[in-house]
Design a protein around this motif. Structure first.
Motif, PDB file in Angstrom:
ATOM      1  N   LEU A 553     146.681  31.676  15.173  1.00  0.00           N
ATOM      2  CA  LEU A 553     147.287  32.930  15.613  1.00  0.00           C
ATOM      3  C   LEU A 553     148.682  33.100  15.016  1.00  0.00           C
ATOM      4  CD1 LEU A 553     146.298  32.860  19.404  1.00  0.00           C
ATOM      5  CD2 LEU A 553     145.219  34.178  17.568  1.00  0.00           C
ATOM      6  N   THR A 554     148.947  34.300  14.527  1.00  0.00           N
ATOM      7  CA  THR A 554     150.286  34.614  14.019  1.00  0.00           C
ATOM      8  C   THR A 554     150.895  35.807  14.747  1.00  0.00           C
ATOM      9  OG1 THR A 554     149.372  36.063  12.297  1.00  0.00           O
ATOM     10  CG2 THR A 554     149.718  33.737  11.729  1.00  0.00           C
ATOM     11  N   GLU A 555     150.055  36.646  15.384  1.00  0.00           N
ATOM     12  CA  GLU A 555     150.547  37.848  16.053  1.00  0.00           C
ATOM     13  C   GLU A 555     150.122  37.893  17.519  1.00  0.00           C
ATOM     14  OE1 GLU A 555     149.130  41.155  13.856  1.00  0.00           O
ATOM     15  OE2 GLU A 555     150.096  40.573  11.978  1.00  0.00           O
ATOM     16  N   SER A 556     148.874  37.598  17.794  1.00  0.00           N
ATOM     17  CA  SER A 556     148.344  37.702  19.153  1.00  0.00           C
ATOM     18  C   SER A 556     148.809  36.528  20.003  1.00  0.00           C
ATOM     19  CB  SER A 556     146.814  37.734  19.121  1.00  0.00           C
ATOM     20  OG  SER A 556     146.347  38.802  18.321  1.00  0.00           O
ATOM     21  N   PRO A 557     148.899  36.724  21.322  1.00  0.00           N
ATOM     22  CA  PRO A 557     149.366  35.629  22.191  1.00  0.00           C
ATOM     23  C   PRO A 557     148.294  34.577  22.469  1.00  0.00           C
ATOM     24  CG  PRO A 557     148.916  37.572  23.500  1.00  0.00           C
ATOM     25  CD  PRO A 557     148.762  37.997  22.066  1.00  0.00           C
ATOM     26  N   HIS A 597     154.595  33.179  20.100  1.00  0.00           N
ATOM     27  CA  HIS A 597     154.582  34.518  20.707  1.00  0.00           C
ATOM     28  C   HIS A 597     155.612  34.588  21.839  1.00  0.00           C
ATOM     29  CE1 HIS A 597     153.139  38.115  22.817  1.00  0.00           C
ATOM     30  NE2 HIS A 597     152.549  38.435  21.663  1.00  0.00           N
ATOM     31  N   PRO A 598     156.397  35.665  21.933  1.00  0.00           N
ATOM     32  CA  PRO A 598     157.455  35.760  22.956  1.00  0.00           C
ATOM     33  C   PRO A 598     156.951  35.568  24.385  1.00  0.00           C
ATOM     34  CG  PRO A 598     157.695  37.496  21.323  1.00  0.00           C
ATOM     35  CD  PRO A 598     156.395  36.814  21.027  1.00  0.00           C
ATOM     36  N   PHE A 599     155.804  36.144  24.690  1.00  0.00           N
ATOM     37  CA  PHE A 599     155.282  36.027  26.049  1.00  0.00           C
ATOM     38  C   PHE A 599     154.949  34.570  26.368  1.00  0.00           C
ATOM     39  CE2 PHE A 599     151.893  36.245  29.262  1.00  0.00           C
ATOM     40  CZ  PHE A 599     152.492  37.061  30.212  1.00  0.00           C
ATOM     41  N   VAL A 600     154.350  33.868  25.393  1.00  0.00           N
ATOM     42  CA  VAL A 600     153.965  32.469  25.590  1.00  0.00           C
ATOM     43  C   VAL A 600     155.209  31.585  25.697  1.00  0.00           C
ATOM     44  CG1 VAL A 600     152.759  30.486  24.572  1.00  0.00           C
ATOM     45  CG2 VAL A 600     151.749  32.781  24.433  1.00  0.00           C
ATOM     46  N   THR A 601     156.180  31.811  24.823  1.00  0.00           N
ATOM     47  CA  THR A 601     157.398  30.988  24.866  1.00  0.00           C
ATOM     48  C   THR A 601     158.173  31.213  26.161  1.00  0.00           C
ATOM     49  OG1 THR A 601     158.586  32.705  23.612  1.00  0.00           O
ATOM     50  CG2 THR A 601     157.621  30.894  22.368  1.00  0.00           C
ATOM     51  N   ALA A 602     158.175  32.459  26.639  1.00  0.00           N
ATOM     52  CA  ALA A 602     158.862  32.744  27.907  1.00  0.00           C
ATOM     53  C   ALA A 602     158.182  32.020  29.050  1.00  0.00           C
ATOM     54  CB  ALA A 602     158.878  34.250  28.157  1.00  0.00           C
TER      55      ALA A 602
END
Length: 654
Positions: A553-557, A597-602
């Motif tokens: 994955l490069t874009e999707s979470p 991905h921002p959501f995953v890292t958050a």
């Protein structure tokens, strides 16, 4: 010569009942049989006239005349053929299964073996079993045959029978060489006094008999409606003519006939195949690749090739002449040598039929390959119509696998205009570092193009084949590689792992999937989102096989992937469709999370500091929902909608 009454030989009453009531399954066949006998008689006369100038009737026109007499309730078939002597009449008509044609051919063979052959072209005769004549008793209460042999000095003979175990022979008054058969039709067979019924039967079974067949109708008042009987058969078989004699318009008209008489504009055939084979069996073939998939393509009682024997239709839909994966091909095959059983309604199992099938298959595949090479656009249209059927051959016909593989075409990610690519062109376009032929399989092509599984492969500039036909993954079970390149699904395993069939040093032959997974986990490098991964495994439980950081994955979470070497989700779907009554549950899949991905890292940061944060379980569920939603199937749509709504409300509330 006085009238004589004879008993049929060899328990004929019982045998005649068997022939007329059991041998043939369709009463209309009688007309085909009598016309075929008449055509044989005409061929014998034509051949005999070449070697015997004393034969009577040299000036006679070769023709078959059918007369319908509604007033008398009779149907008459008359020919100007070789005729029969009194002795021949008794032999040919008084002994069931005694074939005058077969005896004639045997005599010619003996003469040829003894060096006594005249050298003239020998006739092609079909009536070799001596039972077709008796099919007349299926529709007639009485049959009367009047015949005069072309041998000089012969006398006319009348043979009559009611099919009750006896027949009479008496002198006749016929003055011209040939034979007349008069059938007094049974009450239930009066349909054969209809002009249109007779014309339809002739066109169906005997349209291409080389002699003209003419029809005369006498109405209920005894009036002759056809003073000049008109010809009702084509008398010329297009497939027996040289292609150099024919125009495109000739083929177009015959194609319309093969397809049922009507073809929509733009539905002209993609290709045609017209050839004659001489060895190991002689036959003519004229085949078409239709311009549109026939409506019955996937039905058991679909149309197939028409099989003729010496221009007489014997099997209207012969589905054994081509393999099932070429069942869309339409046309005719006419064999001079094909042996038939006595009823001609069923083919004997014989190596000749297998020889025809092999040649037709080989030439049809070559025709498709030539179409692909000469006109890529036309081939693409053909593939869109019949590609899913042709693919079946990879799984069912190992002998033609190489030829069929070159015919394969797939849509692919690199072409956004739904263009097709061959495996040859795909491999030619691979970069030096690309190890696999990548593919993604599923029921919806649009969804496949947008699949998150493609992201890492596309980021490297590598193309992916889109496989949306249910048969595609079956094909890959028979086609594991092409030109040394293995096929690899972007939805299975980790992309940097070896393919299932590649050697792995520390893998034992008897290890199971769980052992393999344990080894893979041991090798896995620590990930910055490990706390979130561990939490997700607890939240999702047995709904997933594993949760891991994604390298695809490069874009999707997030995305769901299949375990390496296991059944893919798409294959499970296909198996459920093929066996709707079976209970085939969906096996748990692997959830991959994108560590960038921002959501995953958050979520991961929160899990590091406060793993009991109530938001985390909900966010893990959302990541699972997003992965399922990308594939078009969400296990809990209502629950997913509530979770998405809650997140949106929190965003609005700040």
């Amino acid at each position: 010569m006085s009238s004589e009454t004879h008993e049929f030989k060899a328990e004929v009453a019982a045998l005649l009942n068997l022939v007329t009531n059991s041998l043939y399954t369709n009463s209309e066949i009688f007309l085909r049989e009598l016309i075929s006998n008449a055509a044989d008689a005409l061929d014998k006369a034509r051949f005999q006239a070449l070697v015997d100038t004393s034969l009577d009737g040299q000036e006679l026109e070769s023709q078959i005349l059918i007369t319908v007499d509604k007033q008398a309730g009779t149907l008459t078939i008359e020919d100007t053929g070789i005729g029969m002597t009194r002795e021949e009449t008794a032999q040919n008509l008084g002994t069931i299964a005694h074939s005058g044609t077969l005896r004639y051919l045997e005599e010619m063979q003996r003469a040829r073996a003894a060096g006594e052959s005249s050298g003239a072209v020998e006739p092609n005769l079909i009536g070799q079993f001596g039972v077709g004549f008796y099919s007349a008793f299926m529709v007639a209460d009485e049959v009367v045959v009047t015949t005069l042999s072309g041998k000089p000095g012969s006398e006319a003979v009348v043979w009559r029978s009611r099919g009750d175990g006896s027949y009479q022979v008496e002198p006749g008054s016929r003055s011209q060489r040939g034979t007349t058969i008069v059938l007094t039709l049974k009450t239930e067979a009066k349909e054969f006094l209809d002009r249109w019924r007779i014309e339809a039967l002739v066109k169906r079974y005997s349209n291409y008999v080389m002699h003209p067949i003419r029809l005369r109708v006498i109405d209920e008042q005894g009036e002759d409606k056809d003073p000049e009987p008109r010809q009702i058969n084509a008398a010329s078989a297009i497939w027996a003519r040289s292609s150099s004699e024919l125009e495109d318009s000739d083929y177009t008209e015959f194609y319309k006939h093969v397809m049922g008489g009507f073809v929509m504009p733009g539905d002209e055939p993609f290709a045609r195949l017209h050839f004659t084979a001489d060895a190991p069996i002689q036959f003519h073939a004229l085949l078409f690749v239709p311009g549109r998939a026939p409506a019955d393509l996937f039905q058991e009682d679909r149309k197939a090739l028409q099989l003729y024997a010496r221009r007489v239709l014997v099997v209207e839909n012969c589905d054994t002449l081509l393999p099932q994966y070429l069942r869309f091909v339409r046309g005719v095959v006419d064999s001079q040598d094909l042996p038939l059983n006595v009823s001609r309604e069923m083919l004997q199992e014989h190596k000749s039929l297998a020889a025809i099938r092999r040649q037709l298959t080989r030439k049809t595949l070559k025709l498709l390959a030539e179409l692909a090479e000469e006109s890529a656009d036309k081939y693409a249209k053909m593939w869109n119509e019949f590609g899913s059927v042709i693919k079946e051959g990879l799984h069912t016909d190992g002998g033609q696998r190489a030829e069929l593989t070159e015919l394969l075409r797939y849509r692919h990610v690199a072409d956004t205009d739904d263009g097709l690519v061959s495996l040859k062109d795909y491999v030619a376009g691979m970069g030096e570092d690309q190890k696999y032929i990548w593919y993604v399989a599923g029921p919806n092509e649009a969804a496949l193009r947008n699949s998150p599984h493609l992201e890492a492969v596309r980021a490297k500039g590598e193309d992916v084949l889109l496989m949306s036909d249910p048969v595609d993954e079956w094909v890959l079970q028979s086609l594991s590689e092409y030109e040394g390149k293995s096929f690899r699904s972007v939805t299975q395993g980790e992309l940097d792992e070896p393919a299932e069939d590649e050697d792995i040093d520390d893998k034992d032959d008897d290890s199971d999937d769980k052992d393999d997974e344990a080894k893979a986990k041991d090798k896995r490098e620590p990930s910055p989102i490990d706390p979130l991964l561990n939490l997700a495994k607890v939240v999702l439980g047995d709904r997933v096989r594993d949760v891991r950081a994604s390298k695809r994955l490069t874009e999707s979470p997030s995305c769901l992937v299949d375990a390496a070497g296991g059944l893919s989700r798409n294959m499970e779907r296909i198996l459920r469709m093929a066996q709707p009554g079976t209970k085939l549950g969906a096996s748990p899949r692997i959830l991959e999370l994108n560590p960038d991905h921002p959501f995953v890292t958050a979520a991961s940061k929160i899990s590091e500091t406060n793993k009991d944060d109530p938001r985390l379980a909900e966010w893990v569920e959302i990541l699972h929902d997003i992965a399922a939603l990308a594939e078009g199937t969400v296990p809990d749509p209502a629950g997913a909608a509530k979770r998405f709504t809650k997140v949106l409300n929190n965003l609005v509330a700040g």
